[in-house]
Structures are given as C-alpha cells and as structure tokens.
Enzyme design. Structure first.
Site, mmCIF file in Angstrom:
data_model
loop_
_atom_site.group_PDB
_atom_site.id
_atom_site.type_symbol
_atom_site.label_atom_id
_atom_site.label_comp_id
_atom_site.label_asym_id
_atom_site.label_seq_id
_atom_site.Cartn_x
_atom_site.Cartn_y
_atom_site.Cartn_z
ATOM 1 N N ASP A 185 -73.696 -28.036 20.248
ATOM 2 C CA ASP A 185 -74.252 -27.698 18.943
ATOM 3 C C ASP A 185 -74.678 -26.231 18.965
ATOM 4 O OD1 ASP A 185 -75.177 -28.359 16.254
ATOM 5 O OD2 ASP A 185 -77.200 -28.117 17.058
ATOM 6 N N HIS A 214 -84.111 -28.626 13.586
ATOM 7 C CA HIS A 214 -82.845 -28.577 14.313
ATOM 8 C C HIS A 214 -83.023 -27.736 15.579
ATOM 9 C CE1 HIS A 214 -79.937 -29.858 10.963
ATOM 10 N NE2 HIS A 214 -81.172 -30.117 10.551
ATOM 11 N N ASP A 244 -80.217 -31.582 19.728
ATOM 12 C CA ASP A 244 -79.195 -32.190 18.881
ATOM 13 C C ASP A 244 -77.973 -32.595 19.694
ATOM 14 O OD1 ASP A 244 -80.858 -31.824 16.779
ATOM 15 O OD2 ASP A 244 -79.593 -30.423 15.673
#
Length: 245
Positions: free
Chosen positions: A7, A163, A168
């Site tokens: 990610d 985030h 993630d």
C-alpha cells in the site's frame, strides 16, 4: 511462492500534476503465509501536503501550506529521505514477486511515475493483483472498500483510525487470504511458531495437517450404535446408508 501485499500514501491523486508518494508499506507472504518480512518507509515528497490528503493519513503536518508541529501519532516528513534514496532499495525488495494491492492501478501509477522520474525500471501491471477487482467480482454490488471487506470477513481493523501504508498492508493480507478461499489451516500455527522462536520460516511453510498416528477412541456407545443399525435396517434394502460400512 513469494507475494508482497503493498500500500502507498500520497499527497493526492495524480502524479502527472505534481502529487507524490509519502509512504510505502508492504508485507511478504510465502505460500500464503506471513513471513514477518516487511518494507516500510516514509518519503519526503519535496512539496507541500494538501489539507485533504493530510486529513486522510495524518502524515506531514510540517509540510502543510500552513505548517504546524506534529501531534502524537502524526509523522513529520522534513527529515525523511526523498524517493531517489529509496527507489532502488524498493525494487531490490520487490524483485519479480506478485504485488497484491487494493485498487492496484492507483498505487502502480504512482510507483511507476516515481521510478520513471529516476530512470529506474518500471513495474509491469501484470505483476500486480488487484484485490478491489477480486472483491467486486466475488461480491457484485456490495461495498468493496478495505473497511467493508474487514466487516464482511470479521477482521479487526479498530487500529485503523487513519490510513497508514504498513497497517493497511497487514490488514489487506488478511482480506486477501479470505478472498482466495479462507485462511490456510496452518496460518495461526505458523505465525505462533515464528513468534515463539519454534521452527523456521521454511518449517512453517512446509507444515501440513496429517492423520493422527493413533485414532481417537469412538464416543458412540454400544446402545447408540445398535439403535442406529436398527434405524438403517428399517429404511429398506435401497437405503443409501447401506452403501456405507
């Protein structure tokens, strides 16, 4: 089979209009098992951080248009390396492994833009596996965000207040294993073995359930067995049960 669940976090949506990567996080799976190997780096983008992007990931209050000191849990970027210092290390880490990414076109677009600006080899799109596309195909019409998939599969994402690329990636690894058919039967055993120092990564990947050397004693009593035989006998000669011993 080495797979990298990956990610990124960025300053926005379009590298061609000046947006840059500010974080890369990745975890390595081997034969669908976690190895404990990770890649994680924060990157100085050499530009300001839009308020909208900062609101998503909370990275870089010191490079906002109106900078301020970082609060607890926020990451500053002025002292972090530029992508030019981590690009080669990233490629050496990735090698030719399959990249498991949620909305792969977004992350690959940014990674290849950064690599291209440095004259480094780009990553072919065929190397990426898009879990967003997988989820939409498996559950058509249903929400396919990472949070929605966590709710569907009962995966704990309470730590995900904002985030973050590495967190993630760790969550996505669990989602990915569910999307391809559920966690491996040795998933938790292998993880526990590594965490306690019992067994190597190779041992964990090679482990598979085997028959018991001594079968467990039956829990069926003699009276229950006799009652079952009488029940089957009463079904007649064509009863399916009579094809089994």
């Amino acid at each position: 089979m080495r797979e990298i669940v990956l990610d990124t976090e960025t300053t926005g949506f379009e590298p061609e209009t000046g947006d840059r990567i500010v974080e890369i996080g990745a975890v390595v799976l081997w034969n669908h098992l976690p190895t404990g190997e990770t890649f994680h780096v924060y990157i100085n983008p050499g530009r300001d951080m839009p308020d909208e992007a900062f609101g998503v990931h909370g990275i870089g209050p010191d490079i906002l248009a109106n900078p301020r000191p970082a609060k607890p849990g926020e990451v500053t970027l002025r002292d972090k390396p530029p992508f030019s210092e981590v690009g080669r290390k990233f490629l050496d880490f990735v090698q030719d492994s399959k990249l498991v990414i949620h909305n792969a076109s977004f992350d690959m677009k940014f990674l290849n833009a950064e690599l291209g600006w440095l004259g480094l080899p780009k990553l072919p799109m065929s190397q990426a596996l898009d879990t967003l596309a997988m989820a939409r195909k498996k559950f058509p019409g249903s929400p396919a965000t990472l949070d929605a998939l966590c709710r569907r599969f009962g995966i704990d994402n309470t730590m995900r207040e904002k985030h973050g690329a590495l967190l993630d990636s760790e969550i996505l690894a669990e989602v990915y294993l569910e999307l391809i058919g559920g966690r491996q039967p040795d998933f938790m055993l292998a993880t526990r073995s590594r965490a306690t120092g019992g067994g190597s990564e190779g041992d964990a990947a090679a482990w598979r359930p085997r028959p018991r050397p001594t079968p467990l004693p039956p829990r069926l009593t003699d009276d229950e067995a006799a009652a079952h035989r009488a029940f089957v006998q009463a079904m007649g000669d064509g009863a399916l049960w009579k094809t089994y011993d």
